[in-house]
Design a protein around this motif. Sequence first.
Motif, PDB file in Angstrom:
ATOM      1  N   LEU A  62       8.202  10.741  -8.058  1.00 51.77           N
ATOM      2  CA  LEU A  62       7.064  10.260  -8.813  1.00 51.77           C
ATOM      3  C   LEU A  62       6.401   9.087  -8.097  1.00 51.77           C
ATOM      4  O   LEU A  62       7.074   8.143  -7.674  1.00 51.77           O
ATOM      5  N   GLY A  63       5.075   9.166  -7.923  1.00 51.77           N
ATOM      6  CA  GLY A  63       4.324   8.079  -7.305  1.00 51.77           C
ATOM      7  C   GLY A  63       4.143   8.208  -5.809  1.00 51.77           C
ATOM      8  O   GLY A  63       3.579   7.314  -5.186  1.00 51.77           O
ATOM      9  N   TYR A  64       4.589   9.312  -5.209  1.00 54.07           N
ATOM     10  CA  TYR A  64       4.493   9.481  -3.759  1.00 54.07           C
ATOM     11  C   TYR A  64       3.943  10.851  -3.398  1.00 54.07           C
ATOM     12  O   TYR A  64       4.127  11.819  -4.128  1.00 54.07           O
ATOM     13  N   LYS A  90       1.220   7.082  -3.830  1.00 54.19           N
ATOM     14  CA  LYS A  90       0.074   7.770  -4.421  1.00 54.19           C
ATOM     15  C   LYS A  90      -0.843   6.745  -5.077  1.00 54.19           C
ATOM     16  O   LYS A  90      -0.377   5.815  -5.725  1.00 54.19           O
ATOM     17  N   ASN A  91      -2.140   6.894  -4.887  1.00 56.19           N
ATOM     18  CA  ASN A  91      -3.114   6.039  -5.548  1.00 56.19           C
ATOM     19  C   ASN A  91      -3.862   6.838  -6.608  1.00 56.19           C
ATOM     20  O   ASN A  91      -3.980   8.061  -6.506  1.00 56.19           O
ATOM     21  N   PHE A  92      -4.362   6.143  -7.600  1.00 54.51           N
ATOM     22  CA  PHE A  92      -5.087   6.767  -8.693  1.00 54.51           C
ATOM     23  C   PHE A  92      -6.416   6.052  -8.892  1.00 54.51           C
ATOM     24  O   PHE A  92      -6.531   4.860  -8.648  1.00 54.51           O
ATOM     25  N   SER A 133      -2.699   1.532  -7.016  1.00 52.58           N
ATOM     26  CA  SER A 133      -1.467   2.162  -6.562  1.00 52.58           C
ATOM     27  C   SER A 133      -0.629   2.522  -7.770  1.00 52.58           C
ATOM     28  O   SER A 133      -0.697   1.881  -8.822  1.00 52.58           O
ATOM     29  N   TYR A 134       0.180   3.559  -7.619  1.00 52.20           N
ATOM     30  CA  TYR A 134       1.106   3.936  -8.691  1.00 52.20           C
ATOM     31  C   TYR A 134       2.033   2.772  -9.028  1.00 52.20           C
ATOM     32  O   TYR A 134       2.498   2.641 -10.138  1.00 52.20           O
TER      33      TYR A 134
END
Length: 135
Positions: A62-64, A90-92, A133-134
Amino acid sequence: MVEFFRPAYVTISGIVRNEENNKLAVVNILLSTGETYKTLTDCDFSFIVSKGWIGSITPSKLGYTFTPSSYSVTTSLNNDLYIEFNYEPKNFIIQGRITDISGTPLNGVTVTFGNNGGVAHSDVNGNYSHEVSYF
């Protein structure tokens, strides 16, 4: 005549790290056959499959995001396999619209994102957008 026993298995191993060689622990390594492994504390993984195994190996955390996102494998008769996966956080994009109670857009409102996520400001239409960023 002497016959030598050849194992019927191949070891698939590898590591998960980024371009700066920083390793990432506790990554799920998913096989297309349904098994799941995790990277160890030193961020590597290893498992054994039958010779001739055909499938895919996919990292997940999660998050990558990972490159490659999945790795297709056909094991050869005698060779073990070593795989490297690279990761990036991971960016949102968070976006929205700010209005008053009557629905009129509000310009210049500061939206603050926690964990050093920065700020965004609403425009004349009340819209804002910001990448975080996550983590």
